[in-house]
Design a protein around this motif. Structure first.
Motif, PDB file in Angstrom:
ATOM      1  N   GLY A  45      47.316  31.956  45.518  1.00 20.33           N
ATOM      2  CA  GLY A  45      48.302  32.063  44.459  1.00 20.33           C
ATOM      3  C   GLY A  45      48.879  33.304  44.285  1.00 20.33           C
ATOM      4  O   GLY A  45      48.508  34.402  44.928  1.00 20.33           O
ATOM      5  N   PHE A  46      50.251  33.238  43.770  1.00 21.30           N
ATOM      6  CA  PHE A  46      50.975  34.470  43.633  1.00 21.30           C
ATOM      7  C   PHE A  46      50.495  35.259  42.389  1.00 21.30           C
ATOM      8  O   PHE A  46      49.870  34.591  41.459  1.00 21.30           O
ATOM      9  CB  PHE A  46      52.376  34.165  43.403  1.00 21.30           C
ATOM     10  CG  PHE A  46      53.289  33.850  44.304  1.00 21.30           C
ATOM     11  CD1 PHE A  46      53.644  34.703  45.485  1.00 21.30           C
ATOM     12  CD2 PHE A  46      53.472  32.477  44.598  1.00 21.30           C
ATOM     13  CE1 PHE A  46      54.087  34.088  46.866  1.00 21.30           C
ATOM     14  CE2 PHE A  46      54.285  32.070  45.626  1.00 21.30           C
ATOM     15  CZ  PHE A  46      54.376  32.752  46.729  1.00 21.30           C
ATOM     16  N   HIS A  47      50.583  36.580  42.358  1.00 18.15           N
ATOM     17  CA  HIS A  47      50.180  37.414  41.258  1.00 18.15           C
ATOM     18  C   HIS A  47      51.679  38.155  40.859  1.00 18.15           C
ATOM     19  O   HIS A  47      52.534  38.488  41.761  1.00 18.15           O
ATOM     20  CB  HIS A  47      49.129  38.583  41.753  1.00 18.15           C
ATOM     21  CG  HIS A  47      48.016  37.828  42.302  1.00 18.15           C
ATOM     22  ND1 HIS A  47      46.939  37.777  41.540  1.00 18.15           N
ATOM     23  CD2 HIS A  47      47.705  37.552  43.482  1.00 18.15           C
ATOM     24  CE1 HIS A  47      45.871  37.180  42.346  1.00 18.15           C
ATOM     25  NE2 HIS A  47      46.547  37.186  43.703  1.00 18.15           N
ATOM     26  N   TYR A  48      51.733  38.303  39.513  1.00 15.95           N
ATOM     27  CA  TYR A  48      52.990  38.989  39.128  1.00 15.95           C
ATOM     28  C   TYR A  48      52.551  40.020  38.358  1.00 15.95           C
ATOM     29  O   TYR A  48      51.781  40.151  37.412  1.00 15.95           O
ATOM     30  CB  TYR A  48      53.776  37.825  38.346  1.00 15.95           C
ATOM     31  CG  TYR A  48      54.132  36.811  38.907  1.00 15.95           C
ATOM     32  CD1 TYR A  48      55.430  36.961  39.760  1.00 15.95           C
ATOM     33  CD2 TYR A  48      53.462  35.607  39.090  1.00 15.95           C
ATOM     34  CE1 TYR A  48      55.692  35.595  40.396  1.00 15.95           C
ATOM     35  CE2 TYR A  48      53.856  34.522  39.906  1.00 15.95           C
ATOM     36  CZ  TYR A  48      55.050  34.553  40.423  1.00 15.95           C
ATOM     37  OH  TYR A  48      55.527  33.479  41.248  1.00 15.95           O
ATOM     38  N   ARG A  49      53.492  41.212  38.284  1.00 15.17           N
ATOM     39  CA  ARG A  49      53.417  42.264  37.307  1.00 15.17           C
ATOM     40  C   ARG A  49      54.768  42.441  36.699  1.00 15.17           C
ATOM     41  O   ARG A  49      55.833  42.687  37.526  1.00 15.17           O
ATOM     42  CB  ARG A  49      53.030  43.554  38.219  1.00 15.17           C
ATOM     43  CG  ARG A  49      52.920  44.786  37.316  1.00 15.17           C
ATOM     44  CD  ARG A  49      52.228  45.886  37.944  1.00 15.17           C
ATOM     45  NE  ARG A  49      51.368  45.818  38.992  1.00 15.17           N
ATOM     46  CZ  ARG A  49      50.066  45.694  38.671  1.00 15.17           C
ATOM     47  NH1 ARG A  49      49.882  46.618  37.543  1.00 15.17           N
ATOM     48  NH2 ARG A  49      48.843  45.659  39.556  1.00 15.17           N
ATOM     49  N   ILE A  50      54.986  42.107  35.362  1.00 17.52           N
ATOM     50  CA  ILE A  50      56.058  42.318  34.532  1.00 17.52           C
ATOM     51  C   ILE A  50      56.184  43.438  33.985  1.00 17.52           C
ATOM     52  O   ILE A  50      55.170  43.618  33.094  1.00 17.52           O
ATOM     53  CB  ILE A  50      56.436  41.122  33.818  1.00 17.52           C
ATOM     54  CG1 ILE A  50      56.185  39.739  34.744  1.00 17.52           C
ATOM     55  CG2 ILE A  50      57.663  41.091  32.840  1.00 17.52           C
ATOM     56  CD1 ILE A  50      56.593  38.323  33.793  1.00 17.52           C
ATOM     57  N   THR A  51      57.166  44.219  33.989  1.00 16.66           N
ATOM     58  CA  THR A  51      57.295  45.533  33.195  1.00 16.66           C
ATOM     59  C   THR A  51      58.467  45.306  32.390  1.00 16.66           C
ATOM     60  O   THR A  51      59.533  45.299  32.920  1.00 16.66           O
ATOM     61  CB  THR A  51      57.277  46.696  33.911  1.00 16.66           C
ATOM     62  OG1 THR A  51      56.073  46.670  34.600  1.00 16.66           O
ATOM     63  CG2 THR A  51      57.124  48.005  33.134  1.00 16.66           C
ATOM     64  N   VAL A  52      58.529  45.379  30.924  1.00 11.00           N
ATOM     65  CA  VAL A  52      59.447  45.575  29.951  1.00 11.00           C
ATOM     66  C   VAL A  52      59.707  46.796  29.267  1.00 11.00           C
ATOM     67  O   VAL A  52      58.768  46.918  28.481  1.00 11.00           O
ATOM     68  CB  VAL A  52      59.654  44.338  29.255  1.00 11.00           C
ATOM     69  CG1 VAL A  52      60.540  44.286  28.341  1.00 11.00           C
ATOM     70  CG2 VAL A  52      59.479  43.089  30.188  1.00 11.00           C
ATOM     71  N   ASP A  53      60.462  47.615  29.372  1.00 10.14           N
ATOM     72  CA  ASP A  53      60.562  48.911  28.669  1.00 10.14           C
ATOM     73  C   ASP A  53      59.358  49.783  28.693  1.00 10.14           C
ATOM     74  O   ASP A  53      58.745  50.042  27.546  1.00 10.14           O
ATOM     75  CB  ASP A  53      60.957  48.586  27.248  1.00 10.14           C
ATOM     76  CG  ASP A  53      62.470  48.449  27.261  1.00 10.14           C
ATOM     77  OD1 ASP A  53      63.423  49.039  28.329  1.00 10.14           O
ATOM     78  OD2 ASP A  53      63.018  47.905  26.272  1.00 10.14           O
ATOM     79  N   GLY A  54      58.463  49.656  29.802  1.00  7.91           N
ATOM     80  CA  GLY A  54      57.165  50.362  29.887  1.00  7.91           C
ATOM     81  C   GLY A  54      56.037  49.604  29.594  1.00  7.91           C
ATOM     82  O   GLY A  54      54.929  49.991  29.834  1.00  7.91           O
ATOM     83  N   GLN A  55      56.089  48.389  29.177  1.00  8.49           N
ATOM     84  CA  GLN A  55      54.812  47.656  28.766  1.00  8.49           C
ATOM     85  C   GLN A  55      54.843  46.442  29.926  1.00  8.49           C
ATOM     86  O   GLN A  55      55.709  46.133  30.449  1.00  8.49           O
ATOM     87  CB  GLN A  55      55.225  46.910  27.465  1.00  8.49           C
ATOM     88  CG  GLN A  55      55.289  47.591  25.959  1.00  8.49           C
ATOM     89  CD  GLN A  55      55.227  46.395  25.096  1.00  8.49           C
ATOM     90  OE1 GLN A  55      56.640  45.990  24.719  1.00  8.49           O
ATOM     91  NE2 GLN A  55      54.168  46.422  24.513  1.00  8.49           N
ATOM     92  N   GLU A  56      53.571  46.794  30.462  1.00  7.36           N
ATOM     93  CA  GLU A  56      53.078  46.187  31.444  1.00  7.36           C
ATOM     94  C   GLU A  56      52.119  44.798  31.440  1.00  7.36           C
ATOM     95  O   GLU A  56      51.405  44.658  30.544  1.00  7.36           O
ATOM     96  CB  GLU A  56      52.399  47.002  32.570  1.00  7.36           C
ATOM     97  CG  GLU A  56      52.279  46.286  33.796  1.00  7.36           C
ATOM     98  CD  GLU A  56      51.799  47.455  34.784  1.00  7.36           C
ATOM     99  OE1 GLU A  56      52.458  47.862  35.597  1.00  7.36           O
ATOM    100  OE2 GLU A  56      50.370  47.602  34.804  1.00  7.36           O
ATOM    101  N   LEU A  57      52.691  43.598  32.029  1.00  5.79           N
ATOM    102  CA  LEU A  57      51.836  42.426  31.948  1.00  5.79           C
ATOM    103  C   LEU A  57      51.471  41.985  33.450  1.00  5.79           C
ATOM    104  O   LEU A  57      52.287  41.883  34.284  1.00  5.79           O
ATOM    105  CB  LEU A  57      52.671  41.490  31.049  1.00  5.79           C
ATOM    106  CG  LEU A  57      52.031  39.985  30.949  1.00  5.79           C
ATOM    107  CD1 LEU A  57      50.910  40.223  29.963  1.00  5.79           C
ATOM    108  CD2 LEU A  57      53.178  39.108  30.179  1.00  5.79           C
ATOM    109  N   VAL A  58      50.234  41.679  33.575  1.00  2.46           N
ATOM    110  CA  VAL A  58      49.721  41.305  34.877  1.00  2.46           C
ATOM    111  C   VAL A  58      49.256  39.853  34.752  1.00  2.46           C
ATOM    112  O   VAL A  58      48.350  39.499  34.022  1.00  2.46           O
ATOM    113  CB  VAL A  58      48.564  42.283  35.461  1.00  2.46           C
ATOM    114  CG1 VAL A  58      48.121  41.657  36.677  1.00  2.46           C
ATOM    115  CG2 VAL A  58      48.992  43.583  35.671  1.00  2.46           C
ATOM    116  N   LEU A  59      49.819  38.910  35.718  1.00  2.00           N
ATOM    117  CA  LEU A  59      49.529  37.680  35.587  1.00  2.00           C
ATOM    118  C   LEU A  59      49.297  36.929  36.813  1.00  2.00           C
ATOM    119  O   LEU A  59      49.711  37.174  37.859  1.00  2.00           O
ATOM    120  CB  LEU A  59      50.830  36.726  35.049  1.00  2.00           C
ATOM    121  CG  LEU A  59      51.438  37.360  33.721  1.00  2.00           C
ATOM    122  CD1 LEU A  59      52.982  36.977  33.598  1.00  2.00           C
ATOM    123  CD2 LEU A  59      50.564  36.911  32.572  1.00  2.00           C
TER     124      LEU A  59
END
Length: 80
Positions: A45-59
């Motif tokens: 499966g893929f792993h994603y790291r989303i960063t928005v204005d310094g806030q990070e989410l790992v999914l």
């Protein structure tokens, strides 16, 4: 097994990190069983790291919401 849990955010922004090394614990089997139960199996499966204005989410791909998929598709320009 080395288990690490970190917490960040909250009102005061107080973070906390704790590591448990099961190799030195008599209750190692219970800790390891619990750790394995919380880690979802993701075969290729893929792993994603989303960063928005310094806030990070790992999914993980398996747990994406519709909005997360839409954002990933839009930014990466491909189907997620």
């Amino acid at each position: 097994m080395l288990i690490t849990v970190s917490r960040s955010g909250g009102f005061a922004g107080v973070g906390k990190v704790r590591k448990i090394d099961t190799s030195v614990r008599q209750d190692a089997a219970a800790w390891e069983d619990l750790a394995r139960r919380v880690m979802p199996p993701v075969a290729d499966g893929f792993h994603y790291r989303i960063t928005v204005d310094g806030q990070e989410l790992v999914l993980e791909e398996m747990g994406l919401t519709g909005d997360q998929r839409e954002l990933i598709r839009a930014v990466l320009g491909e189907m997620a």
